[in-house]
Write a protein that holds these residues in place. Sequence first.
Motif, PDB file in Angstrom:
ATOM      1  N   GLN A 141     -15.243 -21.544   1.546  1.00 28.08           N
ATOM      2  CA  GLN A 141     -14.283 -21.642   2.649  1.00 28.08           C
ATOM      3  C   GLN A 141     -12.865 -21.308   2.192  1.00 28.08           C
ATOM      4  N   LYS A 142     -12.500 -21.722   0.987  1.00 24.96           N
ATOM      5  CA  LYS A 142     -11.169 -21.408   0.470  1.00 24.96           C
ATOM      6  C   LYS A 142     -11.050 -19.913   0.189  1.00 24.96           C
ATOM      7  N   ILE A 143     -12.077 -19.317  -0.403  1.00 26.81           N
ATOM      8  CA  ILE A 143     -12.073 -17.878  -0.699  1.00 26.81           C
ATOM      9  C   ILE A 143     -11.901 -17.071   0.596  1.00 26.81           C
ATOM     10  N   VAL A 144     -12.676 -17.430   1.607  1.00 32.34           N
ATOM     11  CA  VAL A 144     -12.592 -16.730   2.902  1.00 32.34           C
ATOM     12  C   VAL A 144     -11.214 -16.937   3.528  1.00 32.34           C
ATOM     13  N   PHE A 145     -10.715 -18.174   3.499  1.00 27.82           N
ATOM     14  CA  PHE A 145      -9.407 -18.482   4.074  1.00 27.82           C
ATOM     15  C   PHE A 145      -8.308 -17.648   3.419  1.00 27.82           C
ATOM     16  N   VAL A 146      -8.295 -17.618   2.085  1.00 26.79           N
ATOM     17  CA  VAL A 146      -7.268 -16.867   1.355  1.00 26.79           C
ATOM     18  C   VAL A 146      -7.351 -15.380   1.698  1.00 26.79           C
ATOM     19  N   ARG A 147      -8.557 -14.830   1.744  1.00 28.54           N
ATOM     20  CA  ARG A 147      -8.721 -13.401   2.048  1.00 28.54           C
ATOM     21  C   ARG A 147      -8.273 -13.091   3.473  1.00 28.54           C
ATOM     22  N   MET A 148      -8.594 -13.958   4.409  1.00 22.74           N
ATOM     23  CA  MET A 148      -8.176 -13.730   5.800  1.00 22.74           C
ATOM     24  C   MET A 148      -6.651 -13.776   5.913  1.00 22.74           C
ATOM     25  N   ARG A 149      -6.006 -14.673   5.174  1.00 21.23           N
ATOM     26  CA  ARG A 149      -4.539 -14.728   5.172  1.00 21.23           C
ATOM     27  C   ARG A 149      -3.958 -13.447   4.570  1.00 21.23           C
ATOM     28  N   GLU A 150      -4.600 -12.911   3.521  1.00 22.78           N
ATOM     29  CA  GLU A 150      -4.145 -11.640   2.951  1.00 22.78           C
ATOM     30  C   GLU A 150      -4.251 -10.529   3.985  1.00 22.78           C
ATOM     31  N   PHE A 151      -5.368 -10.488   4.698  1.00 26.82           N
ATOM     32  CA  PHE A 151      -5.536  -9.475   5.747  1.00 26.82           C
ATOM     33  C   PHE A 151      -4.458  -9.632   6.816  1.00 26.82           C
ATOM     34  N   GLU A 152      -4.206 -10.871   7.233  1.00 25.77           N
ATOM     35  CA  GLU A 152      -3.209 -11.126   8.266  1.00 25.77           C
ATOM     36  C   GLU A 152      -1.828 -10.620   7.836  1.00 25.77           C
ATOM     37  N   ARG A 153      -1.432 -10.905   6.603  1.00 25.14           N
ATOM     38  CA  ARG A 153      -0.131 -10.433   6.099  1.00 25.14           C
ATOM     39  C   ARG A 153      -0.089  -8.908   6.066  1.00 25.14           C
ATOM     40  N   SER A 154      -1.148  -8.298   5.572  1.00 29.72           N
ATOM     41  CA  SER A 154      -1.210  -6.841   5.475  1.00 29.72           C
ATOM     42  C   SER A 154      -1.167  -6.192   6.860  1.00 29.72           C
ATOM     43  N   MET A 155      -1.881  -6.763   7.802  1.00 30.66           N
ATOM     44  CA  MET A 155      -1.903  -6.225   9.164  1.00 30.66           C
ATOM     45  C   MET A 155      -0.525  -6.340   9.818  1.00 30.66           C
ATOM     46  N   THR A 156       0.181  -7.430   9.556  1.00 29.51           N
ATOM     47  CA  THR A 156       1.534  -7.621  10.089  1.00 29.51           C
ATOM     48  C   THR A 156       2.454  -6.525   9.574  1.00 29.51           C
ATOM     49  N   VAL A 157       2.341  -6.196   8.281  1.00 28.54           N
ATOM     50  CA  VAL A 157       3.144  -5.118   7.684  1.00 28.54           C
ATOM     51  C   VAL A 157       2.757  -3.769   8.295  1.00 28.54           C
ATOM     52  N   THR A 158       1.467  -3.526   8.448  1.00 32.21           N
ATOM     53  CA  THR A 158       0.992  -2.262   9.028  1.00 32.21           C
ATOM     54  C   THR A 158       1.548  -2.063  10.436  1.00 32.21           C
ATOM     55  N   LEU A 159       1.447  -3.093  11.284  1.00 35.69           N
ATOM     56  CA  LEU A 159       1.929  -2.955  12.663  1.00 35.69           C
ATOM     57  C   LEU A 159       3.443  -2.750  12.706  1.00 35.69           C
ATOM     58  N   ALA A 160       4.179  -3.440  11.842  1.00 35.85           N
ATOM     59  CA  ALA A 160       5.633  -3.262  11.801  1.00 35.85           C
ATOM     60  C   ALA A 160       5.975  -1.828  11.381  1.00 35.85           C
ATOM     61  N   HIS A 161       5.218  -1.283  10.442  1.00 33.22           N
ATOM     62  CA  HIS A 161       5.434   0.098   9.980  1.00 33.22           C
ATOM     63  C   HIS A 161       5.154   1.091  11.118  1.00 33.22           C
ATOM     64  N   ILE A 162       4.037   0.889  11.825  1.00 37.42           N
ATOM     65  CA  ILE A 162       3.707   1.774  12.955  1.00 37.42           C
ATOM     66  C   ILE A 162       4.791   1.687  14.023  1.00 37.42           C
ATOM     67  N   LYS A 163       5.267   0.477  14.306  1.00 37.10           N
ATOM     68  CA  LYS A 163       6.342   0.278  15.290  1.00 37.10           C
ATOM     69  C   LYS A 163       7.578   1.085  14.897  1.00 37.10           C
ATOM     70  N   THR A 164       7.988   0.984  13.623  1.00 34.79           N
ATOM     71  CA  THR A 164       9.162   1.716  13.137  1.00 34.79           C
ATOM     72  C   THR A 164       8.977   3.223  13.311  1.00 34.79           C
ATOM     73  N   LEU A 165       7.823   3.736  12.924  1.00 34.13           N
ATOM     74  CA  LEU A 165       7.545   5.179  13.054  1.00 34.13           C
ATOM     75  C   LEU A 165       7.556   5.614  14.514  1.00 34.13           C
TER      76      LEU A 165
END
Length: 168
Positions: A141-165
């Motif tokens: 559960q901790k491994i999955v939780f940490v990985r999902m948080r990593e995905f969430e952070r990465s996705m937030t950066v991706t969407l902000a980058h697309i917005k800027t472009l």
Amino acid sequence: MEWTGARYADKPTVEVRIWVDAPPERVWEFVSDVELMPEMSDELQTVEWLDGATRPALGARFIGRSRHAALGEWATTSHIVECEPGRVLAWAVQDPAQPSAIWRFRLEPRDGGTELSQWMQMGPGRSGLCSAIDRMPDKEQKIVFVRMREFERSMTVTLAHIKTLAEA
């Protein structure tokens, strides 16, 4: 931002949304350019279309090469499973029938611009994360939780980058 599920077998999901001051057709230019994605990611290093494809279409495939400090380096083949220009783009990683992950962008006209969301589902097929879970099943559960948080952070950066472009 929200994520659901606690174990790998639960097929946990995470979704991030952003409003973009541009029409869906403009946002689509960047969402559909999967070769642009490594510029927006610390993990994804390269993307290359396969079988002569040059843009998303149902059934088109691309290979992505990734690197992660804890997981090492790997390559996966993704299959476009949804493609409606200006509306939705989704791909299944590895086996489309039993993917190790599914990724999806959705574009919705909203308030004179576009609500852009990125969603992903972990599993049900095995991924590199499964090796860590196999080694430490009591920490799944901790491994999955940490990985999902990593995905969430990465996705937030991706969407902000697309917005800027798209707004430039």
